[in-house]
Motif scaffolding. Structure first.
Motif, PDB file in Angstrom:
ATOM      1  N   THR A  40       4.238  -3.808   5.419  1.00  0.00           N
ATOM      2  CA  THR A  40       3.342  -2.796   5.968  1.00  0.00           C
ATOM      3  C   THR A  40       1.925  -3.316   5.798  1.00  0.00           C
ATOM      4  OG1 THR A  40       3.419  -1.734   3.824  1.00  0.00           O
ATOM      5  CG2 THR A  40       4.791  -0.784   5.546  1.00  0.00           C
ATOM      6  N   PRO A  41       1.459  -4.214   6.702  1.00  0.00           N
ATOM      7  CA  PRO A  41       0.168  -4.863   6.491  1.00  0.00           C
ATOM      8  C   PRO A  41      -1.009  -3.919   6.739  1.00  0.00           C
ATOM      9  CG  PRO A  41       1.088  -5.529   8.572  1.00  0.00           C
ATOM     10  CD  PRO A  41       2.111  -4.652   7.927  1.00  0.00           C
ATOM     11  N   GLY A  42      -2.146  -4.233   6.124  1.00  0.00           N
ATOM     12  CA  GLY A  42      -3.343  -3.440   6.336  1.00  0.00           C
ATOM     13  C   GLY A  42      -4.510  -4.026   5.559  1.00  0.00           C
ATOM     14  N   ILE A  43      -5.704  -3.525   5.845  1.00  0.00           N
ATOM     15  CA  ILE A  43      -6.909  -4.009   5.179  1.00  0.00           C
ATOM     16  C   ILE A  43      -7.528  -2.865   4.393  1.00  0.00           C
ATOM     17  CG2 ILE A  43      -9.173  -5.041   5.496  1.00  0.00           C
ATOM     18  CD1 ILE A  43      -8.208  -6.319   8.006  1.00  0.00           C
ATOM     19  N   ALA A  44      -7.800  -3.082   3.099  1.00  0.00           N
ATOM     20  CA  ALA A  44      -8.375  -2.037   2.254  1.00  0.00           C
ATOM     21  C   ALA A  44      -9.787  -2.423   1.831  1.00  0.00           C
ATOM     22  CB  ALA A  44      -7.505  -1.812   1.026  1.00  0.00           C
ATOM     23  N   HIS A  87      -6.705  -7.892   2.484  1.00  0.00           N
ATOM     24  CA  HIS A  87      -5.541  -7.698   3.347  1.00  0.00           C
ATOM     25  C   HIS A  87      -4.293  -7.747   2.471  1.00  0.00           C
ATOM     26  CE1 HIS A  87      -2.268  -9.081   5.989  1.00  0.00           C
ATOM     27  NE2 HIS A  87      -2.863  -8.366   6.907  1.00  0.00           N
ATOM     28  N   GLY A  88      -3.488  -6.690   2.518  1.00  0.00           N
ATOM     29  CA  GLY A  88      -2.263  -6.646   1.718  1.00  0.00           C
ATOM     30  C   GLY A  88      -1.056  -6.474   2.610  1.00  0.00           C
ATOM     31  N   MET A  89       0.095  -6.981   2.158  1.00  0.00           N
ATOM     32  CA  MET A  89       1.293  -6.925   3.004  1.00  0.00           C
ATOM     33  C   MET A  89       2.336  -5.923   2.538  1.00  0.00           C
ATOM     34  SD  MET A  89       2.138 -10.822   3.967  1.00  0.00           S
ATOM     35  CE  MET A  89       3.657 -10.464   4.836  1.00  0.00           C
TER      36      MET A  89
END
Lengths: 119, 85, 113
Positions: A40-44, A87-89
């Motif tokens: 569930t990738p995204g940028i925090a 960026h975490g996956m």
């Protein structure tokens, strides 16, 4: 007293980080080898507690070394806080990723600072 | 000795796969990232061929290859932004 | 004793090469540039460390041990900096994210200079 425990704290952190790299690599490799995508990738947006640029650089390097998380860029807010974009996956949402980063940052700051302390 | 040959084979497969990604794209960033993997693969291959030949200078050459690979990665990142910023 | 060291070296080399192969598989299979960069990170970190440590067990000596320690330290530093540089350029060239669950960078004002 805290000066004497500095090398020990550094060694403990190095060991913890080596374990963390192996665990995170295993997660990425498992997702890689099983069919389909579990990520569930995204940028925090993560406001760090680092006081100097050296600490921020070290934190960004450590985040990037951990497979699955990636430091994309930095900025300094007008208030003087140093902010990282990460960026975490494998985190369900941005807050889960921030909790993980806060844990790692606390351990790193406690190990790197000669007087210790996490804030 | 058989382990070294298996290792060379596996890393060569990895290099071929990253070459495929480099040719296919779809974006420029994908090509640059595949190039980065290719550079790491070259470092691994240099180490394995050096051990296979039992050369004294293996680790010196690996050290230099790793540093040149780092320069290559930075150049790829720089080329991606066309030298701006 | 000597055979045991060599066999351990073989095992380390094969494990490291397998990490390389799975990283290449990730580069082929993962959906966008950012996740692919994460896959490459595993090869640049533990992949190289395993391969070089295995190579050391085939050519064991004190000078080689020192060189391997230097190689591993430099490799960890340089692969981190290289990945950060590539990640930053990837974002700056407006490479799209594939179905992000959350994205707090695009909504930020400064676009992470």
């Amino acid at each position: 007293m805290t000066w004497l425990s500095w090398p020990i704290r550094l060694l403990v952190f190095t060991g913890w980080f080596a374990k963390e790299i192996v665990v995170a690599s295993a997660v990425v490799l498992r997702d890689n080898l099983t069919p389909g995508q579990a990520s569930t990738p995204g940028i925090a947006h993560y406001a760090t507690r680092c006081r100097t640029d050296a600490e921020l650089t070290l934190l960004a390097a450590l985040i990037t070394l951990t497979p699955g998380t990636l430091a994309l860029g930095t900025e300094t807010t007008p208030a003087g806080a140093r902010v990282l974009f990460v960026h975490g996956m494998y985190n369900v949402d941005a807050d889960a990723l921030r909790t993980e980063l806060r844990d790692m940052e606390g351990r790193m700051l406690h190990a790197v600072r000669r007087r210790g302390g996490r804030s | 000795m058989i382990g070294i040959d298996i290792g060379i084979l596996l890393i060569t497969v990895a290099c071929l796969a990253s070459t495929y990604r480099m040719l296919r794209g779809p974006t420029e960033a994908d090509r640059a990232i595949a190039g980065d993997l290719l550079l790491f693969g070259v470092v691994g291959l240099v180490a394995l061929f050096g051990v296979r030949a039992a050369s004294t200078y293996t680790f010196d050459i690996v050290l230099i290859t790793a540093l040149v690979g780092f320069l290559g990665a930075l150049s790829l990142a720089r080329a991606l932004t066309r030298g701006k910023r | 004793m000597n055979a045991l060291v060599t066999v351990t070296g073989d095992v380390l080399i094969v494990v490291g090469a397998l990490v390389f192969t799975t990283a290449a598989l990730g580069v082929l299979r993962f959906p966008d540039a950012y996740t692919r960069l994460s896959a490459v990170g595993t090869a640049g970190g533990i992949g190289i460390i395993f391969v070089v440590s295995g190579a050391l067990l085939h050519l064991p000596s004190v000078p080689n041990l020192v060189k391997v320690i230097v190689i591993i330290a430099l490799q960890l530093i340089t692969s981190a900096i290289g990945s950060i540089a590539l990640a930053r350029s990837t974002y700056l060239t407006r490479t799209p994210l594939h179905r992000p669950a959350y994205d707090e960078l695009t909504s930020s004002a400064t676009h992470g200079k």
